[in-house]
Write an enzyme that holds these catalytic residues in place. Structure first.
Site, PDB file in Angstrom:
ATOM      1  N   ARG A  32      52.447  84.580  58.279  1.00  0.00           N
ATOM      2  CA  ARG A  32      52.714  83.600  57.225  1.00  0.00           C
ATOM      3  C   ARG A  32      52.131  84.034  55.886  1.00  0.00           C
ATOM      4  O   ARG A  32      51.070  84.633  55.839  1.00  0.00           O
ATOM      5  CB  ARG A  32      52.107  82.246  57.632  1.00  0.00           C
ATOM      6  CG  ARG A  32      53.104  81.366  58.321  1.00  0.00           C
ATOM      7  CD  ARG A  32      52.485  80.171  58.982  1.00  0.00           C
ATOM      8  NE  ARG A  32      51.579  79.403  58.148  1.00  0.00           N
ATOM      9  CZ  ARG A  32      51.002  78.276  58.554  1.00  0.00           C
ATOM     10  NH1 ARG A  32      51.253  77.825  59.771  1.00  0.00           N
ATOM     11  NH2 ARG A  32      50.184  77.614  57.770  1.00  0.00           N
ATOM     12  N   ARG A  83      47.320  63.961  56.016  1.00  0.00           N
ATOM     13  CA  ARG A  83      46.313  64.908  55.553  1.00  0.00           C
ATOM     14  C   ARG A  83      45.472  64.352  54.420  1.00  0.00           C
ATOM     15  O   ARG A  83      44.553  65.018  53.962  1.00  0.00           O
ATOM     16  CB  ARG A  83      47.043  66.129  55.022  1.00  0.00           C
ATOM     17  CG  ARG A  83      46.807  67.393  55.824  1.00  0.00           C
ATOM     18  CD  ARG A  83      47.669  68.453  55.187  1.00  0.00           C
ATOM     19  NE  ARG A  83      47.339  69.756  55.623  1.00  0.00           N
ATOM     20  CZ  ARG A  83      47.987  70.405  56.578  1.00  0.00           C
ATOM     21  NH1 ARG A  83      48.957  69.827  57.227  1.00  0.00           N
ATOM     22  NH2 ARG A  83      47.636  71.638  56.876  1.00  0.00           N
ATOM     23  N   ARG A 113      47.086  85.562  63.360  1.00  0.00           N
ATOM     24  CA  ARG A 113      48.241  84.807  63.831  1.00  0.00           C
ATOM     25  C   ARG A 113      49.552  85.526  63.493  1.00  0.00           C
ATOM     26  O   ARG A 113      49.735  86.066  62.411  1.00  0.00           O
ATOM     27  CB  ARG A 113      48.279  83.432  63.174  1.00  0.00           C
ATOM     28  CG  ARG A 113      49.621  82.750  63.462  1.00  0.00           C
ATOM     29  CD  ARG A 113      49.746  81.339  63.042  1.00  0.00           C
ATOM     30  NE  ARG A 113      49.154  81.016  61.795  1.00  0.00           N
ATOM     31  CZ  ARG A 113      48.804  79.781  61.463  1.00  0.00           C
ATOM     32  NH1 ARG A 113      48.986  78.799  62.323  1.00  0.00           N
ATOM     33  NH2 ARG A 113      48.276  79.531  60.294  1.00  0.00           N
ATOM     34  N   LYS A 142      46.237  73.437  66.338  1.00  0.00           N
ATOM     35  CA  LYS A 142      47.019  72.192  66.450  1.00  0.00           C
ATOM     36  C   LYS A 142      48.438  72.484  66.951  1.00  0.00           C
ATOM     37  O   LYS A 142      48.931  71.847  67.868  1.00  0.00           O
ATOM     38  CB  LYS A 142      47.121  71.480  65.080  1.00  0.00           C
ATOM     39  CG  LYS A 142      45.785  71.093  64.481  1.00  0.00           C
ATOM     40  CD  LYS A 142      45.956  70.357  63.160  1.00  0.00           C
ATOM     41  CE  LYS A 142      46.585  71.197  62.059  1.00  0.00           C
ATOM     42  NZ  LYS A 142      45.800  72.348  61.624  1.00  0.00           N
ATOM     43  N   ARG A 153      42.524  76.637  51.946  1.00  0.00           N
ATOM     44  CA  ARG A 153      43.015  75.618  52.877  1.00  0.00           C
ATOM     45  C   ARG A 153      41.844  74.922  53.587  1.00  0.00           C
ATOM     46  O   ARG A 153      41.862  73.710  53.791  1.00  0.00           O
ATOM     47  CB  ARG A 153      43.966  76.255  53.895  1.00  0.00           C
ATOM     48  CG  ARG A 153      45.328  76.586  53.258  1.00  0.00           C
ATOM     49  CD  ARG A 153      46.097  77.630  54.030  1.00  0.00           C
ATOM     50  NE  ARG A 153      46.383  77.255  55.386  1.00  0.00           N
ATOM     51  CZ  ARG A 153      46.727  78.114  56.346  1.00  0.00           C
ATOM     52  NH1 ARG A 153      46.821  79.410  56.068  1.00  0.00           N
ATOM     53  NH2 ARG A 153      46.984  77.693  57.546  1.00  0.00           N
TER      54      ARG A 153
HETATM   55  P1  AP5 Z   1      47.865  77.450  65.476  1.00  0.00           P
HETATM   56  O1  AP5 Z   1      48.135  76.682  66.708  1.00  0.00           O
HETATM   57  O2  AP5 Z   1      49.006  78.043  64.747  1.00  0.00           O
HETATM   58  O3  AP5 Z   1      46.916  76.595  64.504  1.00  0.00           O
HETATM   59  P2  AP5 Z   1      47.232  75.352  63.576  1.00  0.00           P
HETATM   60  O4  AP5 Z   1      46.048  74.440  63.645  1.00  0.00           O
HETATM   61  O5  AP5 Z   1      48.566  74.755  63.901  1.00  0.00           O
HETATM   62  O6  AP5 Z   1      47.240  76.104  62.194  1.00  0.00           O
HETATM   63  P3  AP5 Z   1      48.104  75.966  60.888  1.00  0.00           P
HETATM   64  O7  AP5 Z   1      47.685  77.097  59.999  1.00  0.00           O
HETATM   65  O8  AP5 Z   1      49.564  75.842  61.182  1.00  0.00           O
HETATM   66  O9  AP5 Z   1      47.553  74.648  60.324  1.00  0.00           O
HETATM   67  P4  AP5 Z   1      47.587  74.229  58.896  1.00  0.00           P
HETATM   68  O10 AP5 Z   1      47.134  72.821  59.060  1.00  0.00           O
HETATM   69  O11 AP5 Z   1      46.845  75.035  57.911  1.00  0.00           O
HETATM   70  O12 AP5 Z   1      49.086  74.517  58.463  1.00  0.00           O
HETATM   71  P5  AP5 Z   1      50.393  73.650  58.417  1.00  0.00           P
HETATM   72  O13 AP5 Z   1      51.484  74.483  58.958  1.00  0.00           O
HETATM   73  O14 AP5 Z   1      50.202  72.264  58.961  1.00  0.00           O
HETATM   74  O15 AP5 Z   1      46.800  78.607  65.845  1.00  0.00           O
HETATM   75  C1  AP5 Z   1      46.366  79.562  64.898  1.00  0.00           C
HETATM   76  C2  AP5 Z   1      46.216  80.945  65.568  1.00  0.00           C
HETATM   77  O16 AP5 Z   1      45.145  80.899  66.513  1.00  0.00           O
HETATM   78  C3  AP5 Z   1      47.466  81.378  66.344  1.00  0.00           C
HETATM   79  O17 AP5 Z   1      47.612  82.769  66.231  1.00  0.00           O
HETATM   80  C4  AP5 Z   1      47.155  81.009  67.803  1.00  0.00           C
HETATM   81  O18 AP5 Z   1      47.801  81.903  68.693  1.00  0.00           O
HETATM   82  C5  AP5 Z   1      45.631  81.170  67.845  1.00  0.00           C
HETATM   83  N1  AP5 Z   1      44.983  80.203  68.711  1.00  0.00           N
HETATM   84  C6  AP5 Z   1      45.335  78.914  68.920  1.00  0.00           C
HETATM   85  N2  AP5 Z   1      44.465  78.318  69.767  1.00  0.00           N
HETATM   86  C7  AP5 Z   1      43.529  79.259  70.073  1.00  0.00           C
HETATM   87  C8  AP5 Z   1      42.360  79.249  70.904  1.00  0.00           C
HETATM   88  N3  AP5 Z   1      41.980  78.142  71.564  1.00  0.00           N
HETATM   89  N4  AP5 Z   1      41.636  80.415  70.993  1.00  0.00           N
HETATM   90  C9  AP5 Z   1      42.020  81.534  70.299  1.00  0.00           C
HETATM   91  N5  AP5 Z   1      43.117  81.594  69.525  1.00  0.00           N
HETATM   92  C10 AP5 Z   1      43.863  80.469  69.407  1.00  0.00           C
HETATM   93  O19 AP5 Z   1      50.575  73.467  56.832  1.00  0.00           O
HETATM   94  C11 AP5 Z   1      50.811  74.576  55.988  1.00  0.00           C
HETATM   95  C12 AP5 Z   1      50.829  74.118  54.546  1.00  0.00           C
HETATM   96  O20 AP5 Z   1      51.874  73.134  54.363  1.00  0.00           O
HETATM   97  C13 AP5 Z   1      49.560  73.421  54.056  1.00  0.00           C
HETATM   98  O21 AP5 Z   1      48.577  74.338  53.626  1.00  0.00           O
HETATM   99  C14 AP5 Z   1      50.120  72.578  52.903  1.00  0.00           C
HETATM  100  O22 AP5 Z   1      50.374  73.365  51.774  1.00  0.00           O
HETATM  101  C15 AP5 Z   1      51.461  72.119  53.449  1.00  0.00           C
HETATM  102  N6  AP5 Z   1      51.371  70.831  54.171  1.00  0.00           N
HETATM  103  C16 AP5 Z   1      51.664  70.622  55.490  1.00  0.00           C
HETATM  104  N7  AP5 Z   1      51.478  69.339  55.822  1.00  0.00           N
HETATM  105  C17 AP5 Z   1      51.074  68.711  54.672  1.00  0.00           C
HETATM  106  C18 AP5 Z   1      50.688  67.374  54.367  1.00  0.00           C
HETATM  107  N8  AP5 Z   1      50.696  66.421  55.318  1.00  0.00           N
HETATM  108  N9  AP5 Z   1      50.298  67.099  53.105  1.00  0.00           N
HETATM  109  C19 AP5 Z   1      50.296  68.049  52.133  1.00  0.00           C
HETATM  110  N10 AP5 Z   1      50.631  69.349  52.348  1.00  0.00           N
HETATM  111  C20 AP5 Z   1      51.025  69.661  53.612  1.00  0.00           C
END
Ligand code: AP5
Length: 215
Positions: free
Chosen positions: A160, A88, A127, A13, A171
């Site tokens: 991270r 979410r 990552r 994402k 997660r």
């Molecule tokens: P990346 O683009 O970083 O993936 P992502 O989907 O953004 O992953 P996140 O881990 O950031 O998502 P998340 O939803 O768990 O975490 P968030 O930060 O929102 O890609 C991942 C890796 O793959 C990278 O190394 C990239 O280079 C590689 N990659 C990308 N595309 C690729 C492809 N096509 N092929 C191969 N490799 C690829 O949230 C973190 C925490 O915050 C949550 O767990 C929760 O505790 C809290 N939180 C955040 N938002 C909320 C909410 N709305 N409500 C409650 N808690 C929340």
């Protein structure tokens, strides 16, 4: 464009949202980034969120909804925005509806990135990211020009806290149990555009651009 990008943790994402935001010149609003920043700075929101984020759980709805309301109050969203990581849960989706109705900024598209959980584990554990500018990297799929160092600003890349196998499993479980439920909510409104995210980042980007240019 006013849009949401949805998908499992690590599906890509952030990688896609950053490119879309840069191309369309719209703000990229990522609750995960905002929360990690608040935790680093030790703000009241950061202190409330720390244990949830670091254990792979979900931060309480009222905290995250407060973050989003504050972010939209900044006044730079009238030309469009991309939401990443929010909503979410169903209550978050309801709160967003109320906020966007008040602002007269209805959602135009919800892009759903789909990829099997087996591929996601490898993406997340490999990552790395820049703690200064947030640029995402991967030890295999998105290598920096110089190992371990950000291409943009030369900062040492970091992993991270919540990117360990055990926390990723938690997660993913949260995603399937709670977040996946927001998809039917938007499907009923005819907003969801599905994209196969199992391909390379460039191929996924082309597919996302194609679904967004559909009328
Ligand atoms: P990346 O683009 O970083 O993936 P992502 O989907 O953004 O992953 P996140 O881990 O950031 O998502 P998340 O939803 O768990 O975490 P968030 O930060 O929102 O890609 C991942 C890796 O793959 C990278 O190394 C990239 O280079 C590689 N990659 C990308 N595309 C690729 C492809 N096509 N092929 C191969 N490799 C690829 O949230 C973190 C925490 O915050 C949550 O767990 C929760 O505790 C809290 N939180 C955040 N938002 C909320 C909410 N709305 N409500 C409650 N808690 C929340």
């Amino acid at each position: 464009m006013r849009m949401i990008i949805v998908g499992a943790p690590g599906v890509g994402k952030g990688t896609q949202a950053k490119r879309i935001a840069a191309d369309m010149k719209i703000p990229h609003i990522a609750t995960g980034d905002i929360l990690r920043d608040a935790i680093r700075q030790g703000t009241p929101v950061g202190l409330k969120a720390k244990a949830f984020v670091e254990s792979g759980g979900l931060v309480p709805d009222e905290v995250v909804v407060g973050i989003i309301e504050e972010r939209f109050a900044r006044g730079d969203t009238s030309g469009g925005w991309i939401l990443d990581g929010f909503p979410r849960t169903s209550p978050q989706a309801q709160s967003l509806e109320t906020l966007l109705t008040r602002l007269s900024q209805p959602i135009q598209a919800v892009v759903l990135l789909e990829c099997p959980d087996s591929a996601i584990l490898e993406r997340i554990t490999g990552r790395r990211s820049c703690p200064k500018c947030g640029a995402p990297y991967h030890v295999r799929y998105q290598k920096p020009r110089k190992e371990g160092v950000c291409d943009q600003d030369g900062t040492a890349l970091v992993q991270r806290e919540d990117d360990t196998e055990a926390k990723v499993a938690r997660r993913l479980q949260k995603y399937h149990a709670e977040t996946a439920a927001v998809v039917p909510f938007y499907e009923k409104k005819g907003l969801v555009r599905r994209v196969d995210a199992s391909k390379s980042p460039d191929e996924v980007y082309r597919a996302v651009s194609a679904v967004l240019s559909r009328p």
